[in-house]
Design an enzyme around this catalytic site. Structure first.
Site, PDB file in Angstrom:
ATOM      1  CD  GLU A   5      -9.139  -1.795   4.640  1.00 16.31           C
ATOM      2  OE1 GLU A   5      -9.845  -1.549   3.983  1.00 16.31           O
ATOM      3  OE2 GLU A   5      -8.536  -1.148   5.773  1.00 16.31           O
ATOM      4  CD  GLU A  41      -6.656   1.133  10.897  1.00 17.07           C
ATOM      5  OE1 GLU A  41      -6.878  -0.002  10.893  1.00 17.07           O
ATOM      6  OE2 GLU A  41      -7.160   2.019  10.537  1.00 17.07           O
TER       7      GLU A  41
HETATM    8  C1  LIG Z   1      -5.531   4.920   6.307  1.00 17.36           C
HETATM    9  O1  LIG Z   1      -5.187   3.637   6.454  1.00 17.36           O
HETATM   10  C2  LIG Z   1      -6.460   2.731   7.070  1.00 17.36           C
HETATM   11  C3  LIG Z   1      -6.195   1.666   7.045  1.00 17.36           C
HETATM   12  O2  LIG Z   1      -7.004   0.826   7.994  1.00 17.36           O
HETATM   13  C4  LIG Z   1      -7.876   3.465   6.370  1.00 17.36           C
HETATM   14  O3  LIG Z   1      -9.022   2.654   6.566  1.00 17.36           O
HETATM   15  C5  LIG Z   1      -7.751   4.528   5.929  1.00 17.36           C
HETATM   16  O4  LIG Z   1      -8.908   4.890   4.927  1.00 17.36           O
HETATM   17  C6  LIG Z   1      -6.603   5.406   5.573  1.00 17.36           C
HETATM   18  N1  LIG Z   1      -6.868   6.740   5.584  1.00 17.36           N
HETATM   19  C7  LIG Z   1      -6.438   7.393   4.697  1.00 17.36           C
HETATM   20  C8  LIG Z   1      -6.939   8.749   4.649  1.00 17.36           C
HETATM   21  O5  LIG Z   1      -5.591   7.252   3.771  1.00 17.36           O
END
Ligand SMILES: *[C@@H]1O[C@H](CO)[C@@H](O)[C@H](O)[C@H]1NC(C)=O
Ligand SMILES: *[C@@H]1O[C@H](CO)[C@@H](O)[C@H](O)[C@H]1NC(C)=O
Ligand SMILES: *[C@@H]1O[C@H](CO)[C@@H](O)[C@H](O)[C@H]1NC(C)=O
Length: 317
Positions: free
Chosen positions: A136, A141
């Site tokens: 990932e 972020e």
């Molecule tokens: C949103 O993006 C982050 C990326 O780091 C991820 O960790 C997270 O699970 C995501 N959350 C959702 C709910 O999509």
């Protein structure tokens, strides 16, 4: 794919650096309406337990949470509905590219990112199936408008980053494989305050770019008014040369991490959640009063700036 172009003139020493230029060609130019066919809206439960209700594309379009024009993709949270505690979370949007990518360059030209207390936006790449076997890369972020604004790798155990890397950002954590179990990954803070949240938006946003090869991953950030932004990035050129982009904001080498085996096919994902594992945990510290989910339920107008305005996502291979 990173192409190494040999000019066939090994005796001309001055050409050696350009002979190995990392030149990539435009493969997918995601702009405006294209996002409606080259990405899918994921109406899934939030894997990070956020106070969110991800809607499908038809719902997002009918509620105008997703809106496209010739040169823009807007994706926003509902900012009018007061929610009941027992009902689902705040409507929002999460999109995922249809295609997956291995080695490539991705350039995110972003005019506005979601801002506001309790927001947790992210532009990132992963393969959801079997996570984190395919790795990932969190390109952009953060949570609650404030630090940490960071780029982070997450992998299966056995991948760490060395000290003293050639990057302009500051190391947050170094264990990408997270053998400790806290799932922090290896993060790097961007050094500029206009790289995230309200300051990013006031400045008209900017460009995030990520280069993934079989031996390293790099992330760059240039603010909208940064005179050092490479012309191939700002113009959305047909090809880019990452060797001319200067020192990256974050640099993740393969010194103690087999990038080639820790990273496989990844989708591009852009999401906006609320509270959850990160934004919920740092809500009070960021000035939030009481419970994060209750704040999200009761204050729809607090989400008027909780939207993405994306000019383009360009993928080069
Ligand atoms: C949103 O993006 C982050 C990326 O780091 C991820 O960790 C997270 O699970 C995501 N959350 C959702 C709910 O999509
Ligand atoms: C939908 O959102 C866009 C972008 O914010 C806006 O320009 C447009 O007027 C909205 N459409 C409606 C019907 O509200
Ligand atoms: C981003 O992180 C850097 C380094 O920690 C910090 O100086 C900067 O203020 C942060 N920006 C925002 C908007 O949080």
């Amino acid at each position: 794919m990173r192409s190494s172009i040999s000019l066939g003139l090994p005796f001309v020493a001055s050409l050696v650096s350009s002979a190995w230029a990392a030149t990539y060609a435009l493969s997918d130019n995601h702009v405006g309406q294209d996002f409606l066919t080259s990405f899918t809206h994921e109406a899934i439960p939030d894997p990070t337990s956020g106070r969110v209700n991800y809607v499908d594309q038809a719902t997002a379009l009918s509620k105008n949470l997703t809106f496209t024009s010739a040169d823009s993709l807007i994706m926003r949270a509902d900012d009018t509905t007061v929610l009941t505690a027992s009902g689902s979370g705040r409507d929002s949007v999460r999109i995922k590219s249809v295609k997956t990518y291995t080695t490539h360059v991705a350039v995110f030209d972003v005019r506005h990112m979601p801002q506001g207390l309790s927001t947790w936006p992210a532009a990132w790449e992963t393969l959801e199936d079997g996570w984190p076997a395919s790795g990932e890369v969190d390109i952009l972020e953060g949570a609650n408008d404030v630090t940490p604004n960071q780029s982070t790798l997450h992998t299966s155990p056995g991948c760490t980053m060395p000290d003293g890397r050639a990057q302009t950002g500051a190391v947050v954590t170094e264990d990408c494989g997270d053998s400790g179990g806290a799932n922090l990954g290896c993060g790097v803070h961007a050094p500029t305050s206009n790289s995230f949240g309200p300051a990013f938006n006031q400045n008209g946003g900017g460009w995030y770019a990520m280069e993934r090869t079989s031996t390293f991953i790099k992330v760059w950030f240039w603010a909208r008014n940064d005179p050092s932004v490479p012309a191939d990035v700002s113009s959305g050129a047909q090809s880019v040369n990452t060797d001319a982009w200067g020192t990256s904001t974050a640099f993740f080498p393969n010194t103690d991490c087999d990038i080639a085996s820790k990273f496989g096919q990844n989708n591009i994902i852009i999401n906006l959640t609320f509270c959850g594992a990160w934004a919920g945990a740092t809500f009070a510290q960021a000035g939030g009063q009481g419970d994060c989910a209750t704040y999200v339920n009761n204050n729809p107008s607090a989400f008027s700036e909780a939207f993405w305005d994306i000019a383009a996502v360009r993928v080069y291979t």
